[in-house]
Write an enzyme that holds these catalytic residues in place. Structure first.
Site: not given
Length: 406
Positions: A406, A125
């Protein structure tokens, strides 16, 4: 070469897209019963997918709206990226890059200043402007060696709650302390059924205990016990594994730890994802009973609107510093920013530090130092002393921590 196209997910396509994510994570296929429970927590909004020529999803990039607490206490609108995957037979074709670009452009168009995610791999990322902004540690506390100091954690009471009561009460309790440190995030209504409720009502043996102080309920812990006995050590106690421990006050936190350390037939307490500065050893008569088992990255942050994000947080005491920021994905962020105690402005002044948006994102919440990253070349120092000034401006006394998966 097979062609694909990326677009927003439409209503009715969510389950097929989720199956792409589950397959990439090597999870079991989703049953009709499981999907019926999960469907309300996985709306089409905020999702982009790659589709093959037949309209079958082969990649997914999902997000939801939340708030992230930045230094100074402000809660900033943030896109929580909660699922990114490409089907195994479609990898290495540019799908991930195309989906991430579409997602970032959507965030920018909607005026969302930050994005955040938990990275499955540490090398992916940064290419899209994300940087590891909070870190956490694993702890292993030996029993019965760990004895709590006299008087510590005795200012309240701890009680068990049933899974049904936990589902009803803990979400409102969490709101008491969701913004107590940089890096913490809000938990929207759709988060609870898919993560907390499924955990505590499942078959994995998790228990929930709530701490109450003078002002009512002010903390909770979710844990389970794992049998550690074997033929060589039949008397060995269980391992108490903490899944989550949150508290509104230091006294409530100490009370929850006293409770955990009082549970009988336990040989050790283990917890992953704990704050880097959590002072467990200070509670004990023998601080060597606490061992740090790992230090890992936690929340990865991406500054989508650099100026808005920098203006949202507060800074320490130092002379201003001029940063030159580069952003390949969102070129509107390219430029120079004068950052100081009194505020942040775009500027044409000569830069003193040069860095890309991924590096700035990793430093944004107060973890790490510009001067340390200069040693590896991630920060280019153009003016002597500028890195030290940036350290004083950006670093926070309390370590940033997310604590929410999450």
């Amino acid at each position: 070469m097979s062609e694909f196209h990326v677009r927003a997910v439409a209503e009715g396509e969510q389950r097929a897209c989720l199956e792409v994510l589950e397959q990439a994570l090597h999870a079991k296929p989703i049953s009709d019963e499981a999907w019926a429970k999960m469907a309300p927590t996985w709306p089409a909004a905020g999702k982009f997918a790659a589709f093959d020529g037949d309209g079958t999803p082969v990649g997914i990039a999902s997000s939801f709206e939340m708030e992230l607490t930045v230094p100074g206490g402000r809660k900033l609108a943030t896109a929580g990226v909660d699922g990114v995957a490409v089907r195994a037979d479609w990898t290495r074709r540019g799908i991930l890059t195309t989906m991430m670009a579409a997602q970032l452009e959507d965030f920018a168009a909607r005026g969302v200043p930050l994005a955040a995610l938990h990275a499955s791999e540490g090398v992916i990322y940064g290419r899209f402007g994300y940087g590891a902004a909070t870190f956490c540690k694993g702890v292993f506390v030996e029993r019965p060696r760990a004895q709590v100091r006299d008087g510590v954690g005795r200012d309240g009471e701890v009680r068990f709650v049933t899974p049904a009561e936990a589902v009803r009460r803990v979400s409102s309790l969490y709101k008491r302390f969701e913004g107590t440190r940089p890096g913490s995030v809000s938990r929207p209504e759709q988060w609870w059924p898919g993560f907390f409720d499924r955990l505590v009502t499942g078959n994995d043996g998790y228990r929930v205990a709530v701490h109450s102080g003078p002002d009512g309920d002010d903390g909770f812990v979710v844990y389970r016990t794992i049998d550690a006995r074997d033929r060589k050590a039949p008397e060995r106690g269980a391992i108490l594994e903490i899944r989550e421990l949150e508290a509104a006050t230091p006294r409530a936190w100490a009370g929850l730890w006293r409770f955990l350390l009082s549970v009988d037939l336990v040989s050790a307490i283990a917890g992953r994802g704990r704050p880097m500065d959590e002072p467990i050893a200070e509670l004990l008569t023998d601080p060597r009973a606490v061992n740090t088992t790992e230090v890992i990255d936690d929340l990865w942050v991406r500054l989508v609107d650099v100026l808005a994000a920098l203006r949202a947080r507060t800074y320490g005491t130092a002379e201003p510093v001029v940063l030159e920021v580069s952003d390949k994905q969102l070129p509107d962020n390219n430029g120079r920013y004068a950052v100081g105690t009194s505020g942040v402005e775009r500027t044409t002044a000569e830069p003193e530090l040069r860095l890309d948006v991924s590096t700035l994102s990793s430093l944004y919440l107060g973890h790490g130092f510009f001067s340390d990253l200069a040693l590896s070349g991630r920060v280019e120092v153009l003016e002597a002393g500028a890195a030290e000034r940036a350290d004083a401006l950006f670093h926070t006394a309390r370590a940033p921590w997310c604590g929410t998966f999450f």
